[in-house]
Write an enzyme that holds these catalytic residues in place. Structure first.
Site, mmCIF file in Angstrom:
data_model
loop_
_atom_site.group_PDB
_atom_site.id
_atom_site.type_symbol
_atom_site.label_atom_id
_atom_site.label_comp_id
_atom_site.label_asym_id
_atom_site.label_seq_id
_atom_site.Cartn_x
_atom_site.Cartn_y
_atom_site.Cartn_z
ATOM 1 N N ARG A 92 0.855 -1.184 0.000
ATOM 2 C CA ARG A 92 0.000 0.000 0.000
ATOM 3 C C ARG A 92 0.886 1.227 0.000
ATOM 4 O O ARG A 92 2.081 1.152 0.310
ATOM 5 C CB ARG A 92 -0.917 0.027 1.232
ATOM 6 C CG ARG A 92 -0.204 0.170 2.563
ATOM 7 C CD ARG A 92 -1.195 0.121 3.713
ATOM 8 N NE ARG A 92 -0.549 0.171 5.013
ATOM 9 C CZ ARG A 92 -0.248 1.306 5.673
ATOM 10 N NH1 ARG A 92 -0.556 2.486 5.143
ATOM 11 N NH2 ARG A 92 0.332 1.269 6.855
ATOM 12 N N HIS A 97 5.443 6.619 -2.603
ATOM 13 C CA HIS A 97 6.419 6.008 -3.504
ATOM 14 C C HIS A 97 7.641 5.473 -2.750
ATOM 15 O O HIS A 97 8.728 5.389 -3.312
ATOM 16 C CB HIS A 97 6.872 6.998 -4.582
ATOM 17 C CG HIS A 97 5.747 7.669 -5.295
ATOM 18 N ND1 HIS A 97 4.686 6.982 -5.847
ATOM 19 C CD2 HIS A 97 5.509 8.999 -5.519
ATOM 20 C CE1 HIS A 97 3.843 7.836 -6.407
ATOM 21 N NE2 HIS A 97 4.311 9.060 -6.215
ATOM 22 N N ARG A 98 7.449 5.136 -1.481
ATOM 23 C CA ARG A 98 8.525 4.619 -0.619
ATOM 24 C C ARG A 98 9.616 5.650 -0.349
ATOM 25 O O ARG A 98 10.726 5.302 0.049
ATOM 26 C CB ARG A 98 9.153 3.342 -1.213
ATOM 27 C CG ARG A 98 8.149 2.184 -1.363
ATOM 28 C CD ARG A 98 7.559 1.793 -0.015
ATOM 29 N NE ARG A 98 6.736 0.586 -0.087
ATOM 30 C CZ ARG A 98 5.417 0.584 -0.211
ATOM 31 N NH1 ARG A 98 4.761 1.745 -0.334
ATOM 32 N NH2 ARG A 98 4.739 -0.535 -0.241
ATOM 33 N N LEU A 99 9.317 6.918 -0.547
ATOM 34 C CA LEU A 99 10.267 7.987 -0.213
ATOM 35 C C LEU A 99 10.017 8.411 1.230
ATOM 36 O O LEU A 99 9.537 9.505 1.517
ATOM 37 C CB LEU A 99 10.110 9.162 -1.184
ATOM 38 C CG LEU A 99 10.382 8.819 -2.658
ATOM 39 C CD1 LEU A 99 10.171 10.050 -3.530
ATOM 40 C CD2 LEU A 99 11.804 8.286 -2.825
#
Length: 212
Positions: free
Chosen positions: A9, A190-192
């Site tokens: 997610r 975005h996994r940042l």
């Protein structure tokens, strides 16, 4: 093999910026803990504690944080438990608070120092009587032949202390974790993710941003 690659997610609850931080980590931890409690998270004080045995094997378990201040994080346990045995040999410890619903984590490394008997007693007398009795009944981390053995011991202790106060067991105590590093992690799109780590340098703290 069970494929879990599509279980994912996005983290969209917001970022963490350097301007949000406080000069010392415990003040910011207090801010996040207050928010975790107000968000009605299940067990917001639950923390995964990791210790290392004499062979270098890490062990983890969940305990409940009971106090914290500028001196560190406090939890209580049986002093004959596996974790206490490890800490007697190697006082280095790590802690992890997994606040998934807020898309946050806090990771701590430091040294665990035993609490004084007075500090332990002050907390012990605030516990429900059944919890006090359970401390007497459970030889924590030892092997049990069956649950019935534990329940029998509990009932024996319950009868023994039916009248009057439950005394503090000599084998029950606690630790204050003196932090050396405290990392705050906030999930990002975005996994940042945003990560900041406080590192103790003498009597002060240095703060660095870490790549996700």
């Amino acid at each position: 093999m069970t494929d879990l690659t599509q279980v994912r997610r996005e983290y969209l609850r917001g970022g963490l910026r350097r301007d949000d931080l406080t000069p010392e980590p415990m003040a910011f931890f207090r801010h996040w803990m207050d928010q975790a409690i107000k968000a009605n998270l299940m067990d917001p004080t639950a923390v995964c504690v990791a210790t290392v045995d004499e062979d270098g094997q890490p062990w983890q378990r969940i305990v409940l944080l009971k106090q914290f201040d500028d001196d560190g994080f406090v939890f209580f346990t049986n002093l004959e438990s596996r974790k206490a045995t490890h800490l007697a040999q190697n006082a280095k410890i790590s802690m992890h608070f997994p606040w998934h619903m807020l898309e946050r984590q806090v990771s701590v490394t430091g040294v665990a120092e035993p609490l004084s008997t007075a500090e332990v007693l002050k907390y012990f007398i605030t516990r429900p009587k059944e919890s006090q009795i359970a401390a007497w009944a459970s030889n924590q981390s030892s092997r049990l032949t069956a649950r019935q053995a534990l329940e029998t011991k509990f009932n024996e202790m319950k009868a023994k202390f039916a009248k009057g106060e439950v005394p503090l067991p000599k084998f029950w105590g606690g630790y204050r974790v003196k932090p050396e590093t405290v990392e705050f992690w906030q999930g990002g799109e975005h996994r940042l993710h945003d990560r900041f780590i406080y590192m103790r340098e003498g009597d002060s703290w240095q703060v660095e941003r870490l790549a996700p």
